[in-house]
Design an enzyme around this catalytic site. Structure first.
Site, short mmCIF file in Angstrom:
data_model
loop_
_atom_site.label_atom_id
_atom_site.label_comp_id
_atom_site.label_asym_id
_atom_site.label_seq_id
_atom_site.Cartn_x
_atom_site.Cartn_y
_atom_site.Cartn_z
N THR A 150 63.41 47.49 55.83
CA THR A 150 62.12 47.57 56.07
C THR A 150 61.47 46.73 57.19
OG1 THR A 150 59.87 47.73 55.11
CG2 THR A 150 61.30 45.98 54.37
N ASN A 205 58.12 46.03 57.21
CA ASN A 205 56.78 45.72 56.41
C ASN A 205 56.94 44.53 55.55
OD1 ASN A 205 54.78 45.72 54.46
ND2 ASN A 205 54.18 47.82 54.68
N GLY A 236 54.94 43.06 53.70
CA GLY A 236 54.74 42.91 52.15
C GLY A 236 55.52 43.58 51.30
N ASP A 243 60.32 54.22 50.64
CA ASP A 243 59.19 55.10 51.60
C ASP A 243 58.27 55.43 50.38
OD1 ASP A 243 58.82 56.02 54.02
OD2 ASP A 243 58.10 57.87 53.06
N HIS A 249 54.34 51.21 41.35
CA HIS A 249 55.27 52.36 41.73
C HIS A 249 56.82 51.66 42.24
CE1 HIS A 249 53.21 50.79 45.11
NE2 HIS A 249 53.61 51.18 45.63
P1 ITT Z 1 58.82 50.41 56.82
O1 ITT Z 1 59.10 51.82 56.72
O2 ITT Z 1 59.47 49.70 57.63
O3 ITT Z 1 59.44 50.18 55.16
P2 ITT Z 1 55.92 51.17 56.44
O4 ITT Z 1 54.73 50.30 56.17
O5 ITT Z 1 55.96 52.23 57.56
O6 ITT Z 1 57.29 49.96 56.53
P3 ITT Z 1 56.11 53.56 54.71
O7 ITT Z 1 56.27 54.41 56.01
O8 ITT Z 1 56.77 53.69 53.48
O9 ITT Z 1 56.28 52.07 55.14
O10 ITT Z 1 54.36 53.57 54.40
C1 ITT Z 1 54.04 52.88 53.28
C2 ITT Z 1 52.38 52.99 53.39
O11 ITT Z 1 51.81 53.06 52.20
C3 ITT Z 1 52.01 51.84 54.17
O12 ITT Z 1 50.40 52.21 54.77
C4 ITT Z 1 51.58 50.97 53.01
O13 ITT Z 1 50.46 50.08 53.30
C5 ITT Z 1 51.19 51.89 51.75
N1 ITT Z 1 51.55 51.37 50.47
C6 ITT Z 1 53.01 51.44 50.13
N2 ITT Z 1 53.10 50.59 48.87
C7 ITT Z 1 51.99 49.93 48.67
C8 ITT Z 1 51.65 49.01 48.06
O14 ITT Z 1 52.31 48.53 46.80
N3 ITT Z 1 50.18 48.51 47.94
C9 ITT Z 1 49.56 48.95 49.18
N4 ITT Z 1 49.80 49.67 50.04
C10 ITT Z 1 51.16 50.27 49.77
#
Ligand code: ITT
Length: 214
Positions: free
Chosen positions: A18, A20, A22, A78, A188
């Protein structure tokens, strides 16, 4: 070299796929002490483009790409939001809701705008997480977790990340008003990770979290 699942080394090393921060901090906490963790960036691996039409496809795509590049077990999440009033959107487009390079703040603002004037009863939504663990690029475990809630009219709370300040749970708190541990217990991602880790431990013959052999 793909890891031989019949001969687990100890501790098992996992590359978390990842970019991200967070998510990374929650995934680290959920993996616990039983694994040695590095990130895709630390391993010099490049995250693939998310071209899948479903959470499952994108999670598998990310995990297999990083397992292929590093030769190690790779774990990806994801995730996103399904909003009933928007017929399940933004779904796999959650990260890019307000544009390809959108910030979390811009995404939240766009969602609040899209629901302007919509009554609480029609603001139901759920967070979905699909965890994919590529033991090697051809052997992938997946697990899914959901949490139900609704989209608030304004932001509340400073914890978590992403859409947490506008996602209200049945308790009346937003996800951003929970401590990190409380969020992982009901989220989740927490639900998907508990299942995925149990499946991985089972597959590698690691026994349960207390170290007991199966
Ligand atoms: P990676 O693919 O690098 O893991 P990303 O942020 O692009 O990072 P995703 O494509 O899975 O990840 O997008 C997830 C989206 O959903 C992103 O906008 C997050 O902020 C949101 N999201 C997922 N889980 C969340 C959570 O626990 N709390 C708040 N927002 C969440």
């Amino acid at each position: 070299m793909p890891l031989d699942a019949s001969k687990p080394t100890s501790p098992v090393h996992i590359v978390v796929a990842t970019s991200n921060p967070g998510k990374l901090s929650e995934l680290r906490e959920l993996l616990g002490d039983g694994f040695e963790i590095s990130t895709a960036a630390e391993r010099g691996a490049t995250m693939p483009e998310e071209t899948g039409a479903t959470f499952d496809e994108n999670a598998i795509l990310k995990a297999t790409a990083i397992a292929r590049q590093t030769g190690e077990i790779a774990l990806a999440d994801d995730s996103g939001l399904e909003v009933d009033h928007l017929d399940g959107l933004p779904g796999v487009l959650t990260a890019r809701f307000a544009g390809p390079m959108a910030t979390d703040a811009a995404n939240r603002k766009k969602l609040l705008r899209a629901l302007e004037g919509i009554a609480p009863a029609r603001r139901r939504a759920r967070f979905v997480s699909v965890i994919a663990i590529a033991i090697d690029p051809d052997t992938v475990l997946t697990a899914r977790g959901n949490v139900e809630g609704h989209i608030t009219h304004a932001e509340r709370g400073t914890g978590g990340f992403g859409y947490d300040p506008i996602f209200e749970l049945a308790s009346g708190k937003t996800m951003a008003e929970l401590e990190a541990g409380e969020k992982n217990a009901i989220s989740h991602r927490g639900a998907a990770m508990r299942q995925a880790i149990a499946d991985l431990r089972d597959r590698l013959g690691l026994g349960d979290v207390d170290g007991d052999q199966p």
